[in-house]
Design an enzyme around this catalytic site. Structure first.
Site, PDB file in Angstrom:
ATOM      1  N   HIS A 208       1.003  -1.199   0.002  1.00  0.00           N
ATOM      2  CA  HIS A 208       0.050  -0.072   0.132  1.00  0.00           C
ATOM      3  C   HIS A 208       0.894   1.118   0.007  1.00  0.00           C
ATOM      4  CE1 HIS A 208      -2.167   3.200   2.356  1.00  0.00           C
ATOM      5  NE2 HIS A 208      -2.910   2.981   1.412  1.00  0.00           N
ATOM      6  N   SER A 209       0.562   2.405  -0.723  1.00  0.00           N
ATOM      7  CA  SER A 209       1.257   3.448  -1.166  1.00  0.00           C
ATOM      8  C   SER A 209       2.577   3.400  -0.922  1.00  0.00           C
ATOM      9  CB  SER A 209       0.692   4.265   0.229  1.00  0.00           C
ATOM     10  OG  SER A 209       0.915   5.757   0.236  1.00  0.00           O
ATOM     11  N   GLN A 210       3.248   3.970   0.114  1.00  0.00           N
ATOM     12  CA  GLN A 210       4.855   3.964   0.131  1.00  0.00           C
ATOM     13  C   GLN A 210       5.632   2.555  -0.138  1.00  0.00           C
ATOM     14  OE1 GLN A 210       6.678   3.625   3.555  1.00  0.00           O
ATOM     15  NE2 GLN A 210       8.676   4.468   3.113  1.00  0.00           N
ATOM     16  N   GLY A 212       4.303   0.118  -2.068  1.00  0.00           N
ATOM     17  CA  GLY A 212       3.923  -0.105  -3.422  1.00  0.00           C
ATOM     18  C   GLY A 212       5.386  -0.468  -4.186  1.00  0.00           C
ATOM     19  N   HIS A 346      -7.526   7.153   0.359  1.00  0.00           N
ATOM     20  CA  HIS A 346      -6.347   6.489   0.374  1.00  0.00           C
ATOM     21  C   HIS A 346      -6.188   5.381   1.298  1.00  0.00           C
ATOM     22  CE1 HIS A 346      -2.073   5.713  -1.165  1.00  0.00           C
ATOM     23  NE2 HIS A 346      -1.623   6.085   0.155  1.00  0.00           N
TER      24      HIS A 346
END
Length: 370
Positions: A208-210, A212, A346
């Site tokens: 997730h997010s960072q 990824g 998000h």
């Protein structure tokens, strides 16, 4: 009359017994273990030795294992494994859902984060998100005008999303400092993630997010041990962000990836920006000039790429998906609103419909990863 009273007593008694068993089973559904992977000893100037780079891992094993491959859940910036265990308003998190459905689940705290030790004389500078940033980007985006076009569609955060609301306060209390350097974080998580797979064997990564980009890096390092990737709004977009600043300089990461033909410098990626965006409210993507160099270690992986309806990622995440496709990496790009899952931001694993999204992921994994 006596018979009726006796029957009522039996019904109450058995209901109490059933409730007791339900409560008991909720505590006995999985076995929990904790261990660390990676890390190395470093000598200090005073000749004392410290360990750095190790990663905390929490493993949940269901009573009945129903799936061949375990899940490795990797959180984003400022977060820890807490993200997967519970929500700020006290509902079960994704780890609970997946372990109940027969998956072995591994959750980590990234190196130099949370329960993975940070050393001020070894690790580099930290960053910490202030509460105002989280309100605007994560929890109450719909209340702030002129941020990004999709922000007004946000409806799924539980509570007001603002300071002073008990749910937001719980969320912000869970935030921790994280390394400011994306390069340092990338290398640390790649190494620790590879060490984890060496220990546990083949697995499915959920990022997730960072984190990824860390999924791409771990797969690049251990292609035979990654059986699938579910990436949720990974850091991006490729090459440059919408303000023209460097973003993912290696296309999907900020540190080297294995391309064919081989390159030793991201400047060897010949790129061009689209002349026209692919749709309303979308940014113009950067892509490789043809023939595009290929991300050979990511080929033949089953990849689900999720974008939520109202997130600040919604205008540009398709660019990362496109980069992967052009580099020979097939991926299923799903905008959640297209499968009638609407209103998410998000931090969708914490929002009101988090289990609905987990079910969608579960169904995709059952269908796509054998």
């Amino acid at each position: 009359m006596i018979k009726m009273i006796f029957l009522t007593f039996l019904l109450v008694f058995f209901n109490i017994q059933l409730l007791g068993k339900e409560k008991q089973s909720s505590y006995l559904e999985y076995k929990s273990e904790v261990f660390y992977v990676g890390g190395k000893y470093v000598k200090q100037d005073n000749s004392k030795t410290l360990m750095t780079g190790q990663m905390y891992v929490e493993k949940w094993t269901p009573k009945e294992i129903k799936h061949k491959y375990p899940l490795v859940l990797i959180h984003g910036a400022a977060q820890t494994a807490v993200n997967w265990i519970t929500t700020p308003d006290g509902r079960p998190g994704w780890a609970n859902y997946f372990v109940k459905n027969g998956y072995i689940v591994y959750m980590v705290d990234q190196p130099s984060r949370g329960r993975s030790a940070w050393h001020p004389n070894i690790d580099k500078e930290f960053r910490m998100f202030n509460a105002e940033i989280l309100e605007k980007k994560f929890t109450a985006a719909e209340q702030f005008k002129n941020q990004w076009p999709q922000a007004y569609k946000h409806t799924q955060w539980p509570g007001t999303g603002r300071q002073g609301d008990e749910i937001f306060d719980q969320f912000y209390a869970s935030q921790v400092e994280s390394l400011k350097s994306h390069v340092e974080s990338s290398n640390l998580v790649k190494n620790a993630g590879a060490a984890l797979l060496d220990k546990i064997g083949p697995a499915i990564l959920i990022t997730h997010s960072q984190s990824g980009p860390f999924g791409w890096l771990i797969t690049d390092a251990r292609p035979d041990l990654v059986k699938g990737i579910v990436t949720i709004e990974p850091s991006g977009p490729p090459i440059k962000n919408k303000k023209g600043k460097d973003s993912m300089t290696w296309g999907v990461t900020v540190v080297p990836m294995t391309y064919e033909p081989t390159i030793s410098n991201p400047k060897h990626l010949e790129v061009v920006q689209e002349t026209k965006a692919q749709g309303k409210n979308l940014v113009k993507c950067w892509k490789q000039k043809e023939p595009a160099k290929q991300l050979v270690n990511l080929k033949d992986k089953n990849i689900l790429f999720l974008i939520s309806e109202s997130s600040y990622h919604a205008p540009y995440d398709h660019c990362t998906s496109n980069w992967l496709t052009q580099a020979g990496v097939k991926n299923d790009l799903v905008r959640l609103e297209d499968v009638n899952i609407k209103g998410n931001g998000h931090m969708l694993m914490l929002e009101k419909n988090n289990i609905e999204i987990a079910k969608f992921i579960d169904n995709w994994m059952k269908k796509s990863i054998k």
